[in-house]
Design an enzyme around this catalytic site. Structure first.
Site, PDB file in Angstrom:
ATOM      1  N   GLN A 135      23.441  55.103  31.978  1.00 20.98           N
ATOM      2  CA  GLN A 135      24.733  54.280  32.028  1.00 20.98           C
ATOM      3  C   GLN A 135      24.758  53.446  30.807  1.00 20.98           C
ATOM      4  OE1 GLN A 135      27.515  55.115  33.941  1.00 20.98           O
ATOM      5  NE2 GLN A 135      25.964  56.596  34.274  1.00 20.98           N
ATOM      6  N   HIS A 176      44.889  33.606  31.836  1.00 18.49           N
ATOM      7  CA  HIS A 176      44.921  32.924  33.380  1.00 18.49           C
ATOM      8  C   HIS A 176      45.277  31.450  33.057  1.00 18.49           C
ATOM      9  CE1 HIS A 176      44.559  32.300  37.562  1.00 18.49           C
ATOM     10  NE2 HIS A 176      43.467  31.531  37.302  1.00 18.49           N
ATOM     11  N   LYS A 194      50.403  26.360  48.770  1.00 17.32           N
ATOM     12  CA  LYS A 194      49.269  26.791  49.601  1.00 17.32           C
ATOM     13  C   LYS A 194      48.162  26.043  49.566  1.00 17.32           C
ATOM     14  CE  LYS A 194      47.320  29.781  45.799  1.00 17.32           C
ATOM     15  NZ  LYS A 194      47.371  31.270  45.580  1.00 17.32           N
ATOM     16  N   ASP A 205      53.688  35.348  38.854  1.00 15.30           N
ATOM     17  CA  ASP A 205      52.409  35.084  38.618  1.00 15.30           C
ATOM     18  C   ASP A 205      51.815  35.885  37.558  1.00 15.30           C
ATOM     19  OD1 ASP A 205      50.247  33.506  39.084  1.00 15.30           O
ATOM     20  OD2 ASP A 205      49.923  34.135  41.307  1.00 15.30           O
TER      21      ASP A 205
END
Length: 336
Positions: A47, A139, A204, A230
């Site tokens: 890998q 973000h 929330k 969002d």
């Protein structure tokens, strides 16, 4: 006469369909063929990632197209190794085009003895020889400050605004934009201003990560077509519960516009079985077969915006012009 250096694109394995679409769009804008540089990005039996570039890139302006989405570590290593291969091949400039910037949610220390992984990734990218980053809807916008190289952060809200104005034509007076938490208010307010809609918030409170103890709707959503906005949808638990709460408070419909559809684990099943009428995501992350087959999930393309941004970087013109709906309107004409 000096030779004009053309922009050259090279893609990893994270999102080949988007890379191909960006190259096709650039060909359309320039009136000449723009293809992906011939290269192989593969793995050995253990890998390890190996990259070989088959074309001459000496003195070229290179753009690496690679989201660092799932599997995040593999895709990040592909990006770094491609950058190293190009740097050692004497590319003039290397720009990383990262539609979805992984590890962005680890942008601060939330408790003692935890890392700031977004800063670590920024350091790795710069050390690999990358001189500029082009991304979309980070973000946390302060991540731009983690880099000591230029970062262009595009926004999906102008594209979403165009899509909403088309799909809710004649019904915009009934639309209300909703932020799914207090931290996302700025993003939701930006979209609400673009479509001239009111804003509501779902507050929330979490008992612990992954579990929501309580949700409260701030604002009157009675009789409204609610659009939740969002940047990331991961397991869709918060999103689906927010949609349910909004319907319980009198909303007639609930839709969601999310930039990055991570959609891991039970997310697609939750969205399919939820009260949401539609979930609209971008193609910053390659759609899985389950996402493509979901009846209430729709994907809007980002290739027109990224292609134009790459050309603007290449020829030294403004990238921030793409933040305006008036600029993106002609680019997306006939697409949305």
């Amino acid at each position: 006469m000096p030779t004009v250096i053309e922009p050259k694109l090279i893609a990893g394995n994270a999102n080949k369909p988007l890379a191909t679409a960006i190259a096709r769009r650039m060909s359309l804008y320039r009136g000449m063929s723009v293809g992906l540089v011939d290269a192989r990005v593969e793995r050995f039996n253990d890998q390890e990632i190996f990259v070989e570039v088959y074309e001459n890139v000496r003195g070229e302006d290179m753009f690496i197209l690679q989201s660092t989405s799932r599997p995040a570590n593999d895709n990040l290593m592909e990006l770094l190794i491609m950058a190293d291969a190009l740097r050692r091949s004497s590319a003039a400039r290397i720009t990383a085009v990262i539609p979805y910037f992984g590890y962005a949610r680890q942008d601060r220390r939330t408790k003692a003895r935890t890392p700031i992984t977004a800063k670590l990734v920024a350091n790795m990218i710069a050390e690999a020889g990358i001189e500029r980053v082009l991304t979309m809807d980070l973000h946390a916008t302060q991540i731009q400050g983690f880099f000591d190289i230029p970062v262009d952060n595009l926004y999906a809200s102008p594209v979403f605004a165009l899509d909403i104005m088309k799909h809710f034509e004649g019904e915009l007076e009934d639309v209300m934009v909703v932020s799914p938490d207090v931290g996302g208010v700025a993003r939701a307010r930006e979209l609400a201003k673009r479509i001239n809609a009111p804003l509501s918030i779902v507050d929330k409170r979490r008992e612990k990560p992954g579990e929501i103890a309580e949700m409260t709707v701030i604002g009157d959503v009675t009789g409204k077509k609610c659009i939740i906005v969002d940047d990331i949808c991961d397991t869709a638990g918060t999103l689906c519960k927010a949609a349910e709460i909004l319907m319980n408070h009198g909303a007639t419909e609930v839709h969601a516009y999310i930039t990055h559809g991570v959609l891991s684990g039970p997310a697609v099943e939750r969205v399919t079985n939820s009260v949401m009428k539609s979930l609209v995501i971008t193609d910053s992350i390659a759609a899985t077969d389950a996402v493509a087959a979901a009846p209430n999930i729709r994907v809007v393309p980002t290739a027109p915006m990224f292609a134009q941004a790459i050309l603007n970087i290449w020829n030294g013109t403004s990238v921030s012009s793409l933040f305006e709906t008036d600029t993106l309107g002609p680019i997306y004409e006939g697409i949305l």
